[in-house]
Design an enzyme around this catalytic site. Structure first.
Site, PDB file in Angstrom:
ATOM      1  NE  ARG A 103      -2.256   1.247   3.728  1.00  0.00           N
ATOM      2  CZ  ARG A 103      -2.994   1.696   5.014  1.00  0.00           C
ATOM      3  NH1 ARG A 103      -4.193   1.171   4.812  1.00  0.00           N
ATOM      4  NH2 ARG A 103      -2.487   2.388   5.905  1.00  0.00           N
ATOM      5  CB  THR A 107      -1.900   7.384  -3.507  1.00  0.00           C
ATOM      6  OG1 THR A 107      -1.267   5.946  -3.545  1.00  0.00           O
ATOM      7  CG2 THR A 107      -0.797   8.282  -3.917  1.00  0.00           C
ATOM      8  CG  ASP A 202       2.960  -1.811   8.980  1.00  0.00           C
ATOM      9  OD1 ASP A 202       3.102  -1.018   8.042  1.00  0.00           O
ATOM     10  OD2 ASP A 202       3.428  -2.962   8.641  1.00  0.00           O
ATOM     11  CG  ASP A 205       6.494  -2.000   9.806  1.00  0.00           C
ATOM     12  OD1 ASP A 205       6.993  -2.402   8.609  1.00  0.00           O
ATOM     13  OD2 ASP A 205       6.555  -0.926  10.018  1.00  0.00           O
TER      14      ASP A 205
HETATM   15  O1  LIG Z   1      -6.807  -2.507   3.255  1.00  0.00           O
HETATM   16  P1  LIG Z   1      -5.637  -1.452   2.793  1.00  0.00           P
HETATM   17  O2  LIG Z   1      -5.753  -0.384   3.060  1.00  0.00           O
HETATM   18  O3  LIG Z   1      -4.974  -1.716   1.245  1.00  0.00           O
HETATM   19  O4  LIG Z   1      -4.416  -1.968   3.673  1.00  0.00           O
HETATM   20  C1  LIG Z   1      -4.009  -3.305   3.981  1.00  0.00           C
HETATM   21  C2  LIG Z   1      -2.702  -3.796   3.652  1.00  0.00           C
HETATM   22  O5  LIG Z   1      -1.586  -3.040   4.208  1.00  0.00           O
HETATM   23  C3  LIG Z   1      -0.507  -3.990   4.576  1.00  0.00           C
HETATM   24  O6  LIG Z   1       0.218  -4.264   3.730  1.00  0.00           O
HETATM   25  P2  LIG Z   1       1.461  -3.013   3.503  1.00  0.00           P
HETATM   26  O7  LIG Z   1       1.010  -2.287   2.243  1.00  0.00           O
HETATM   27  O8  LIG Z   1       1.798  -2.437   4.754  1.00  0.00           O
HETATM   28  O9  LIG Z   1       2.772  -4.275   3.034  1.00  0.00           O
HETATM   29  P3  LIG Z   1       3.547  -5.271   3.983  1.00  0.00           P
HETATM   30  O10 LIG Z   1       2.494  -6.433   4.095  1.00  0.00           O
HETATM   31  O11 LIG Z   1       4.747  -5.548   3.157  1.00  0.00           O
HETATM   32  O12 LIG Z   1       3.907  -4.489   5.243  1.00  0.00           O
HETATM   33  C4  LIG Z   1      -1.599  -5.084   5.127  1.00  0.00           C
HETATM   34  O13 LIG Z   1      -0.692  -6.338   5.138  1.00  0.00           O
HETATM   35  C5  LIG Z   1      -2.493  -5.159   3.855  1.00  0.00           C
HETATM   36  O14 LIG Z   1      -1.858  -5.746   2.796  1.00  0.00           O
HETATM   37  O1  LIG Z   2      -3.836  -0.808  10.664  1.00  0.00           O
HETATM   38  C1  LIG Z   2      -3.054  -1.292   9.686  1.00  0.00           C
HETATM   39  C2  LIG Z   2      -3.550  -0.817   8.097  1.00  0.00           C
HETATM   40  C3  LIG Z   2      -2.860  -1.424   7.009  1.00  0.00           C
HETATM   41  N1  LIG Z   2      -1.921  -2.066   7.344  1.00  0.00           N
HETATM   42  C4  LIG Z   2      -1.405  -2.611   8.519  1.00  0.00           C
HETATM   43  O2  LIG Z   2      -0.646  -3.186   8.705  1.00  0.00           O
HETATM   44  N2  LIG Z   2      -1.992  -1.963   9.635  1.00  0.00           N
HETATM   45 MG   LIG Z   3       3.083  -3.093   6.069  1.00  0.00          MG
END
Ligand SMILES: O=P(O)(O)OC[C@H]1O[C@H](OP(=O)(O)OP(=O)(O)O)[C@H](O)[C@@H]1O
Ligand SMILES: O=c1cc[nH]c(=O)[nH]1
Ligand SMILES: [Mg+2]
Length: 211
Positions: A103, A107, A202, A205
């Site tokens: 994400r 944006t 997150d 993370d």
């Molecule tokens: O519903 P949304 O608003 O799209 O957000 C949710 C997404 O955000 C996080 O991933 P992230 O982009 O942080 O990637 P990561 O898993 O590599 O940390 C999470 O694991 C989802 O995939």
């Molecule tokens: O709360 C949130 C939203 C998006 N992605 C995450 O990992 N946590």
């Molecule tokens: Mg993430």
């Protein structure tokens, strides 16, 4: 879209430890794994089966086995990777595809950086794994990938969902497919950065560090 919220004291207990900011990565990973196993039990309730004749030490009988084509499990990288072992523990014959999505935190758009899926998913039951359903952008994009390849039966397994994201998902999927979402909890809302409240922060993370 059909929503199933796991209503079980063990799920609630483990989720509370997971949410706690003082829970460090090793315990966090272990809890995600345990929670997925509990959710997988519900998520696979409608897995397709076929009769399977066997002979027990006592007699011939007809049992049940998971039908071909085997289900496809798709973790959404990164955070969904933390859910893969727990899911395949219950579905060891499943095949595994991968989707890498991130994400854009400005944006909020989901960007795909990796994709390894079978070309033809017609007739396949698909299980998407992602701990967080926030705005819904990532899950909608992931489901669209599967639908474009012919899938019509998709179950998303998430730990937390925001009401805003569930609404977006409902509107985006419409009547195009039978989509089921299995979650440990539906939280209150999104904050100004589109993080789930109360949430757990997150997920990627907390599983793997802020790389
Ligand atoms: O519903 P949304 O608003 O799209 O957000 C949710 C997404 O955000 C996080 O991933 P992230 O982009 O942080 O990637 P990561 O898993 O590599 O940390 C999470 O694991 C989802 O995939
Ligand atoms: O709360 C949130 C939203 C998006 N992605 C995450 O990992 N946590
Ligand atoms: Mg993430």
């Amino acid at each position: 879209m059909r929503l199933h919220v796991a209503d079980h004291p063990l799920v609630a207990h483990k989720l509370t430890v997971l949410r706690n900011e003082r829970t460090a990565s090793p315990t966090f990973r272990l809890l995600v794994d345990e929670l997925v196993t509990l959710l997988a039990y519900e998520a696979t309730r409608e897995v397709r089966t076929e009769p399977h004749p066997i002979t027990t030490p006592v007699t011939d009988t007809v049992g049940t086995r998971i039908a071909d084509p085997q289900p496809l499990v798709v973790p959404i990288l990164r955070a969904g990777l933390g859910m893969l072992d727990g899911m395949t523990r219950l579905l060891p014959t499943a095949e595994v595809g991968f989707l890498g999505m991130q994400r854009d935190e400005e944006t909020l758009e989901a960007i795909t950086y990796a994709n390894r899926l079978p070309d033809d998913l017609s007739g396949r039951q698909c299980f998407l794994l992602d701990p967080m359903l926030a705005t819904g952008g990532t899950l909608v994009a992931s489901i669209n990938y599967l639908l474009e390849r012919g899938a019509r039966d998709v179950t998303a397994v998430c730990l937390l969902a925001a009401p805003e994201g569930l609404k977006v998902l409902e509107e985006a999927i419409g009547e195009r497919a039978d989509v089921k979402v299995v979650v440990a909890a539906v939280d209150e809302r999104l904050d100004e950065n589109a993080y789930i409240v109360p949430g757990l922060g997150d997920a990627g993370d907390r599983l793997y560090g802020s790389v």
